[in-house]
Design an enzyme around this catalytic site. Sequence first.
Site, short mmCIF file in Angstrom:
data_model
loop_
_atom_site.label_atom_id
_atom_site.label_comp_id
_atom_site.label_asym_id
_atom_site.label_seq_id
_atom_site.Cartn_x
_atom_site.Cartn_y
_atom_site.Cartn_z
N ASP A 168 0.84 -1.21 0.00
CA ASP A 168 0.00 0.00 0.00
C ASP A 168 0.88 1.26 0.00
O ASP A 168 0.56 2.25 -0.65
CB ASP A 168 -0.93 -0.01 1.22
CG ASP A 168 -1.81 -1.26 1.22
OD1 ASP A 168 -2.35 -1.59 0.16
OD2 ASP A 168 -1.92 -1.92 2.27
N HIS A 195 -5.45 -3.72 5.31
CA HIS A 195 -5.06 -4.01 3.92
C HIS A 195 -6.26 -4.52 3.11
O HIS A 195 -6.24 -5.62 2.59
CB HIS A 195 -3.90 -5.02 3.89
CG HIS A 195 -3.45 -5.35 2.50
ND1 HIS A 195 -2.90 -4.41 1.64
CD2 HIS A 195 -3.51 -6.50 1.78
CE1 HIS A 195 -2.63 -4.98 0.48
NE2 HIS A 195 -2.99 -6.25 0.54
C1 LMR Z 1 -2.88 -6.63 -3.31
O1 LMR Z 1 -3.10 -5.65 -2.62
O2 LMR Z 1 -2.58 -6.55 -4.50
C2 LMR Z 1 -2.93 -7.98 -2.67
O3 LMR Z 1 -3.50 -7.90 -1.41
C3 LMR Z 1 -3.61 -9.01 -3.51
C4 LMR Z 1 -5.09 -8.74 -3.73
O4 LMR Z 1 -5.87 -9.70 -3.63
O5 LMR Z 1 -5.46 -7.62 -4.05
#
Ligand code: LMR
Length: 331
Positions: A168, A195
């Site tokens: 991120d 996340h």
């Molecule tokens: C991301 O942020 O790319 C990872 O967490 C994978 C997803 O499933 O998005």
Amino acid sequence: MISMKIGQIARYSRCAKKAVKVAVVGAAGGIGQPLSLLLKMSPMISTLALHDLQDIKGVVADLSHICTGTRVQAFVGAKELQCALEDAAIVVVPAGLPRKPGMNRADLLTVNGDVAVEVAKTIAFVCPKALMAFITNPINTIIPIVAQILKERNVFDPNRLFGVTTLDVVRARTFVAEALCIDPRTVQIPVIGGHAGITILPLLSQCLPKYTVTGAERDKLVKRIQDAGNEVVEAKAGAGSATLSMAFAAAKFVDCLLRAINGEENVIACSYVQSKVTEAEFFATPILLGPGGIYKNLGLPQLDEQEKKAVETLVKQLQQDIAEGAKFLCK
Ligand code: LMR
């Protein structure tokens, strides 16, 4: 005879790196392979133990030809996980299934929850003092699950368990740099919360160099950072989610852990950890790292009014995601 003056010896020992064993669980997968390649280049890793349920000997043979000082070992199948983890100072876990278009990260809990439980049980038994960096989604729920497994075995140290949210930060730096037409490596921006979706909160008010974006333009940028995982899932059209950028981000985070183990001061990284910073029991904030993992949780950076409101909303979502972990373990 080689003679070395005392000053030279002192200088040498200050530079000397303590190389440690790092284990990667799920090393044959889309994230695991590029992550292992990046870790093979670290002078702070003596041994890279690569584990996967599927055969990984080819990956290990391939990596072992790279002329760096890191030894690479293969461990295949559930039975070899214990050996892979023995004496590991750091365990990185990208194991688990990726999303397909139309899925959100929480949809992965049924499958990936079981994976995380098995790995956590083995870590608890073999190397509970290791620093653990989990990448497996849904991170918001997986980290509370792993914490609970470790607690039940009386080996939980909240300073040693990390949910990797570095991607991120990587994305926020990249997208801000695009807007400012500057090198992303010159951008610093904390990303807090969790996340997934709105739990990912890039703190634009704290961005360096200053980026005074407001209104719809600001909302659009925040949303792009929050939905960046979807952007990749949709572009890959059924072939999975982010692997290369995630490997880059995870390698950066492991590098922070390694530098902290080596005694480097002022190593700071955002990560999703057990926390008292908000009402949510787990929360990502900037963390000052030390040899034992979290040295100090640096807490919430300064927030503007819009960010304060966003934190209030995201804490509620995070609390729900965390509660899903308890429900999962009761099944
Ligand atoms: C991301 O942020 O790319 C990872 O967490 C994978 C997803 O499933 O998005």
